[in-house]
Design a protein around this motif. Structure first.
Motif, PDB file in Angstrom:
ATOM      1  N   UNK A 158       0.821  -1.208   0.000  1.00  0.00           N
ATOM      2  CA  UNK A 158       0.000   0.000   0.000  1.00  0.00           C
ATOM      3  C   UNK A 158       0.852   1.253   0.000  1.00  0.00           C
ATOM      4  N   UNK A 159       1.927   1.250   0.778  1.00  0.00           N
ATOM      5  CA  UNK A 159       2.816   2.402   0.830  1.00  0.00           C
ATOM      6  C   UNK A 159       3.466   2.646  -0.530  1.00  0.00           C
ATOM      7  N   UNK A 160       3.876   1.566  -1.174  1.00  0.00           N
ATOM      8  CA  UNK A 160       4.479   1.682  -2.506  1.00  0.00           C
ATOM      9  C   UNK A 160       3.483   2.253  -3.501  1.00  0.00           C
ATOM     10  N   UNK A 217      -5.486   7.976 -15.157  1.00  0.00           N
ATOM     11  CA  UNK A 217      -4.963   7.745 -13.807  1.00  0.00           C
ATOM     12  C   UNK A 217      -6.056   7.158 -12.912  1.00  0.00           C
ATOM     13  N   UNK A 218      -7.251   7.724 -12.977  1.00  0.00           N
ATOM     14  CA  UNK A 218      -8.363   7.205 -12.183  1.00  0.00           C
ATOM     15  C   UNK A 218      -8.760   5.795 -12.636  1.00  0.00           C
ATOM     16  N   UNK A 219      -8.694   5.539 -13.924  1.00  0.00           N
ATOM     17  CA  UNK A 219      -8.960   4.203 -14.456  1.00  0.00           C
ATOM     18  C   UNK A 219      -7.976   3.200 -13.859  1.00  0.00           C
ATOM     19  N   UNK A 220      -6.720   3.605 -13.760  1.00  0.00           N
ATOM     20  CA  UNK A 220      -5.708   2.730 -13.167  1.00  0.00           C
ATOM     21  C   UNK A 220      -5.991   2.498 -11.682  1.00  0.00           C
ATOM     22  N   UNK A 244      -6.635  -1.174  -9.800  1.00  0.00           N
ATOM     23  CA  UNK A 244      -5.878  -1.644  -8.641  1.00  0.00           C
ATOM     24  C   UNK A 244      -6.695  -1.567  -7.354  1.00  0.00           C
ATOM     25  N   UNK A 245      -7.999  -1.274  -7.509  1.00  0.00           N
ATOM     26  CA  UNK A 245      -8.923  -1.194  -6.368  1.00  0.00           C
ATOM     27  C   UNK A 245      -8.478  -0.175  -5.324  1.00  0.00           C
ATOM     28  N   UNK A 264     -15.607   2.241  -5.334  1.00  0.00           N
ATOM     29  CA  UNK A 264     -16.414   1.876  -6.507  1.00  0.00           C
ATOM     30  C   UNK A 264     -17.456   2.942  -6.831  1.00  0.00           C
ATOM     31  N   UNK A 265     -18.094   3.506  -5.812  1.00  0.00           N
ATOM     32  CA  UNK A 265     -19.104   4.541  -6.047  1.00  0.00           C
ATOM     33  C   UNK A 265     -18.467   5.819  -6.582  1.00  0.00           C
ATOM     34  N   UNK A 266     -17.300   6.153  -6.074  1.00  0.00           N
ATOM     35  CA  UNK A 266     -16.587   7.335  -6.560  1.00  0.00           C
ATOM     36  C   UNK A 266     -16.141   7.123  -8.005  1.00  0.00           C
ATOM     37  N   UNK A 267     -15.707   5.911  -8.322  1.00  0.00           N
ATOM     38  CA  UNK A 267     -15.310   5.611  -9.691  1.00  0.00           C
ATOM     39  C   UNK A 267     -16.476   5.817 -10.657  1.00  0.00           C
ATOM     40  N   UNK A 268     -17.684   5.398 -10.258  1.00  0.00           N
ATOM     41  CA  UNK A 268     -18.850   5.574 -11.131  1.00  0.00           C
ATOM     42  C   UNK A 268     -19.069   7.040 -11.471  1.00  0.00           C
ATOM     43  N   UNK A 269     -18.820   7.912 -10.511  1.00  0.00           N
ATOM     44  CA  UNK A 269     -18.950   9.362 -10.748  1.00  0.00           C
ATOM     45  C   UNK A 269     -17.943   9.822 -11.802  1.00  0.00           C
ATOM     46  N   UNK A 270     -16.685   9.376 -11.664  1.00  0.00           N
ATOM     47  CA  UNK A 270     -15.655   9.760 -12.629  1.00  0.00           C
ATOM     48  C   UNK A 270     -15.926   9.154 -14.002  1.00  0.00           C
ATOM     49  N   UNK A 271     -16.436   7.947 -14.014  1.00  0.00           N
ATOM     50  CA  UNK A 271     -16.764   7.303 -15.287  1.00  0.00           C
ATOM     51  C   UNK A 271     -17.844   8.110 -16.011  1.00  0.00           C
ATOM     52  N   UNK A 272     -18.844   8.548 -15.282  1.00  0.00           N
ATOM     53  CA  UNK A 272     -19.907   9.359 -15.884  1.00  0.00           C
ATOM     54  C   UNK A 272     -19.365  10.692 -16.394  1.00  0.00           C
TER      55      UNK A 272
END
Length: 148
Positions: free
Chosen positions: A34-36, A95-98, A102-103, A107-115
């Motif tokens: 996680x640190x890396x 960057x957000x897709x990456x 990598x989880x 997931x809910x925040x990703x849906x916002x960016x995807x939209x």
């Protein structure tokens, strides 16, 4: 001869110690990973920030206009600033897709960016910049943006 629990205490203690050590090593490995990843994300964000600042400089724009490739790309938008803005958004989305892959993003925040990516790609100038620059992105990201 009676066998008591105390006779097995050294073996029990060693097993408990070995178990705790194994758990500690697993936790250390996860923390290290996680640190890396966080360090990598911070470095990438700084690089992107520096790139945007440099590209948006008058000096870079004047030099870039001398390149047939940049002249063509600037020609599909109204100004170099529009081109840089579109590229910056596309890099942010990648960057957000990456982070999603990598989880590392909710997931809910990703849906916002995807939209938002889907909405942004309805802007003709963004679409034209994407069509001219998509070869610079990863194949998975190209497939994602093209599917929107």
């Amino acid at each position: 001869m009676a066998v008591s629990v105390l006779d097995y205490m050294p073996i029990i203690s060693a097993l408990i110690f070995a178990g705790l050590l194994a758990v500690s090593l697993l936790q250390f490995s996860a923390v290290r990973k996680n640190t890396r990843m966080q360090s990598e994300q911070q470095i990438y964000a700084r690089i992107m920030d520096a790139r945007i600042r440099l590209e948006n400089s008058e000096a870079f724009t004047n030099m870039a206009k001398q390149s047939p490739l940049f002249a063509e790309r600037f020609g599909i938008v109204s100004s170099p600033e529009e081109y840089y803005t579109a590229v910056a958004f596309l890099d942010l989305f990648e960057f957000l897709f990456r982070l999603k892959k990598t989880k590392m993003i909710d997931a809910q925040l990703w849906l916002r960016w995807k939209e938002l990516a889907k909405t942004i790609m309805t802007i003709p100038k963004f679409k034209r910049v994407w069509d001219k620059t998509k070869e610079a992105h990863t194949p998975e990201f190209i497939a994602f943006i093209d599917s929107l």
